[in-house]
Motif scaffolding. Structure first.
Motif, PDB file in Angstrom:
ATOM      1  N   GLY A 285       0.840  -1.186   0.000  1.00 36.31           N
ATOM      2  CA  GLY A 285       0.000   0.000   0.000  1.00 36.31           C
ATOM      3  C   GLY A 285       0.875   1.235   0.000  1.00 36.31           C
ATOM      4  N   LYS A 318      -4.106   0.320  -2.402  1.00 30.32           N
ATOM      5  CA  LYS A 318      -4.626   0.925  -1.181  1.00 30.32           C
ATOM      6  C   LYS A 318      -3.792   2.136  -0.753  1.00 30.32           C
ATOM      7  N   GLU A 345      -7.809   2.781  -3.714  1.00 27.76           N
ATOM      8  CA  GLU A 345      -8.815   2.565  -2.675  1.00 27.76           C
ATOM      9  C   GLU A 345      -8.375   3.299  -1.401  1.00 27.76           C
ATOM     10  N   SER A 387      -5.477  -3.841   7.817  1.00 26.29           N
ATOM     11  CA  SER A 387      -6.133  -3.968   6.515  1.00 26.29           C
ATOM     12  C   SER A 387      -5.434  -4.971   5.611  1.00 26.29           C
TER      13      SER A 387
END
Length: 659
Positions: A285, A318, A345, A387
């Protein structure tokens, strides 16, 4: 215990022990006293937060040496990737923290030379490269690392740290004992370790915190850090040999002639730096602030996408965004624009005075060092782990490499003001560029000395008389009981004569990138991310990109009315123009001005505690009185100055060290 049993023990521990990145430790007794397995176990597990995916140990009972490793599994997540790992000829043992991003290319090269591999890890590539090329392998690595390699035949221990010190490495030597660890606080787990604070080092860390990480000294007495770009070799008689293996000045290149070609070359290097850092067997991410550096990384990652070839991360979209609602630090608008542009996202979280008060002590204790309590990034990495993100590609290094901070305008302004023709208006242009970096209504900062230089340029006054370089001398601090030591920056000491060949902006950037600002930031973000078992990768710390950037003229960094000029031009079409051409600069520091009153309970509870008041390191009663009066009279300087002492108290309490 023989070596076969040790290897089996390490493998068993790696399989069966799990806990909520990598951490390495080692100890060597030169007096032939056996390594205690329980002590090595505690030493290793003191770094459990850095490696949630397994534990491994190795003891050479004949040499009285032990190695320990806590694993964060990123490449080859099977048990085959556990450490300590042994070379194919059973001679070398390694514990290693970091990633070699070009390991696939190196593996192909080594296979062509006859090397064979049992795992899919970069660790095994490191061992094979060392077996093939010796210490020359370090120059072939593109990555970040802190590693220890034990030569069981020659009985030597080699410690090495990457070029810019992205991954930490500390060592301790007392009498017939030697030990090393990823973090300073790990040494407290060693039996017989004298857990004491070095007052002069502590004072330096308080008074000149940005200079401290570039030195070899640590807050704990007797502990030293290995500087970035250095290696250290320990021999069986206890002799220690330290030398520098990397110097950026030796690897500068001749850049393309035209600015357009320079931009294209920068873009190629930056995109490739991001590409190889997307190699991962676990999701990755990005921490997105909305600033140019983090936005550039996200833009590159999303453009590269899954077309990254072998070992591409299974997920990369992400973005984790901090909201500082109602403060000048809130950049949500820019982050939202970046998310919409790239299709990433978003994952949002809020940073408030309550979160700082709630987690401040935990963050301070996990740092293990003195620094601002960056609760925002700490929360970002915590959310990433929750996450399912284990690797974060972030924008660290851009400001120090490409002149992103406000103050980098100052040396160019001084040079312009002292030029015979007054810089043909360049001083005024640079001043306008500097002022544009501040939010509307915020007072810009042009040092009085620079104004004086401009006014007196025709008088021929020497630069050092009107714009002196910052002194490294340390004066007395009214709240401290000991005066700080003069910081010795090993790389700067060696390079200072060669730096005379370059302009003042180059020198400022070189010092900050190698010795001052970047080492401090890398340390902080290593601790913040490792607290949650997340690995941070920084494309703007790629050695190829760094060497190229330092080879470019200063006009590529500050020019055409912008800081970080070449990065802006290299990312054209990759992000919204409102972000690419944004001039204002916001840092990661907590918005203390807005939170000052709301943090009063935490500050007052700490400075009024018995432990704080009776400290031998600082004048507790004087500080408590000044802070109390500061809050009562609105004298914010003393209140703000107290924050570092509050953190120091929390840190030393967490370490169990006497104050």
């Amino acid at each position: 215990m023989n070596q076969k049993n040790n290897i089996e023990l390490a493998a068993c521990l790696g399989r069966c022990w799990k806990e909520d990145m990598c951490g390495i430790v080692g100890c060597w007794n030169f007096d032939e006293k056996p390594v205690d397995q329980g002590t090595l176990l505690r030493f290793t597990d003191s770094l459990a937060h850095r490696g949630p995916d397994g534990r491994g140990m190795y003891i050479d009972s004949e040499a009285c040496l032990g190695l320990g490793h806590r694993r964060l599994a990123i490449l080859d997540t099977t048990s085959r990737g556990g450490q300590p790992m042994v070379s194919s000829d059973n001679r070398f043992y390694i514990v290693y923290n970091g990633e070699i991003y070009n390991f696939l290319e190196l593996r192909l090269e080594l296979e062509a030379l006859g090397q064979t591999f049992r795992t899919e890890t970069d660790t095994e590539v490191v061992l094979a490269a060392y077996l093939q090329w010796g210490e020359g392998c370090f120059l072939r690595f593109n990555g970040m690392w802190a590693m220890a390699i034990w030569d069981s035949r020659e009985r030597t221990l080699l410690l090495c740290r990457d070029r810019f010190g992205v991954k930490p490495l500390h060592f301790w030597r007392q009498g017939d004992r030697f030990a090393f660890a990823s973090e300073m606080r790990a040494f407290a787990a060693l039996e017989g370790f004298p857990l004491a604070v070095a007052p002069e080092n502590f004072s330096l860390a308080i008074t000149r915190p940005s200079f401290f990480e570039g030195t070899e000294n640590c807050i704990l007495a007797g502990v030293k850090r290995l500087p970035g770009g250095y290696r250290l070799k320990v021999f069986s008689d206890g002799h220690i040999e330290q030398r520098r293996w990397w110097n950026t000045l030796d690897h500068l290149e001749e850049p393309p002639v035209t600015y357009e070609e320079q931009v294209e070359r920068f873009r190629e290097l930056f995109m490739d730096a991001c590409r190889i850092r997307m190699r991962s067997d676990v999701p990755i991410g990005t921490s997105l602030s909305g600033g140019l550096d983090s936005s550039s990384v996200l833009a590159a990652v999303c453009r590269l996408g899954g077309q990254n070839g072998d070992r591409a991360a299974p997920s990369w979209q992400k973005a984790f965004i901090a909201r500082y609602i109602g403060t000048s630090h809130d950049e949500t608008t820019y982050a939202d624009a970046m998310v919409e542009y790239t299709g990433a996202e978003p994952f949002y979280f809020e940073v408030t005075p309550r979160t700082l008060a709630e987690y401040g002590e935990e963050v301070a204790s996990q740092y293990g060092e003195l620094s601002d309590i960056h609760v925002g990034p700490w929360l970002a990495y915590r959310l990433q782990r929750k996450s399912g993100v284990v690797v974060s590609l972030d924008g660290h290094g851009g400001d120090e490499l490409l002149a992103g901070y406000h103050r980098y305008h100052h040396p160019l302004m001084a040079d312009a003001a002292l030029s015979p023709a007054g810089g043909n208006g360049k001083f005024a242009q640079l001043r306008a560029s500097l002022e544009s970096m501040f939010e509307p209504g915020h007072p810009s900062y042009v040092p009085d000395a620079l104004v004086l230089v401009e006014r007196r340029r025709d008088a021929g006054t020497p630069l050092h008389e009107v714009y002196p370089e910052p002194s490294l001398r340390i004066g007395p601090h009214p709240w401290l009981n000991a005066m700080g030591t003069v910081p010795v920056l090993p790389q700067l000491e060696e390079d200072k004569d060669r730096l005379l060949e370059f302009d003042s902006l180059f020198v400022n950037l070189y010092i900050d990138y190698h010795c001052v600002e970047l080492p401090t930031n890398l340390r902080d973000y290593d601790r913040l991310s490792m607290a949650h078992g997340v690995e941070v990768r920084s494309p703007l710390c790629d050695w190829r990109l760094a060497c190229y950037a330092f080879s470019l003229p200063s006009s590529c960094k500050i020019g055409n009315g912008y800081a970080k000029r070449i990065l802006r031009d290299a990312t054209k079409g990759m992000m919204p123009e409102a972000i690419r051409l944004r001039r204002t600069k916001v840092g990661f520091a907590n918005p203390r001005a807005e939170w000052r009153q709301l943090l009063k309970p935490l500050v007052m509870d700490t400075v009024c505690s018995r432990r704080f008041l009776e400290s031998s390191l600082w004048k507790g009663k004087t500080i408590a009185r000044a802070v109390e009066q500061g809050y009562a009279r609105g004298y914010n300087m003393d209140v703000d100055r107290s924050f570092i002492f509050v953190q120091a108290s929390l840190l030393l309490e967490a370490l169990g060290a006497s104050t």
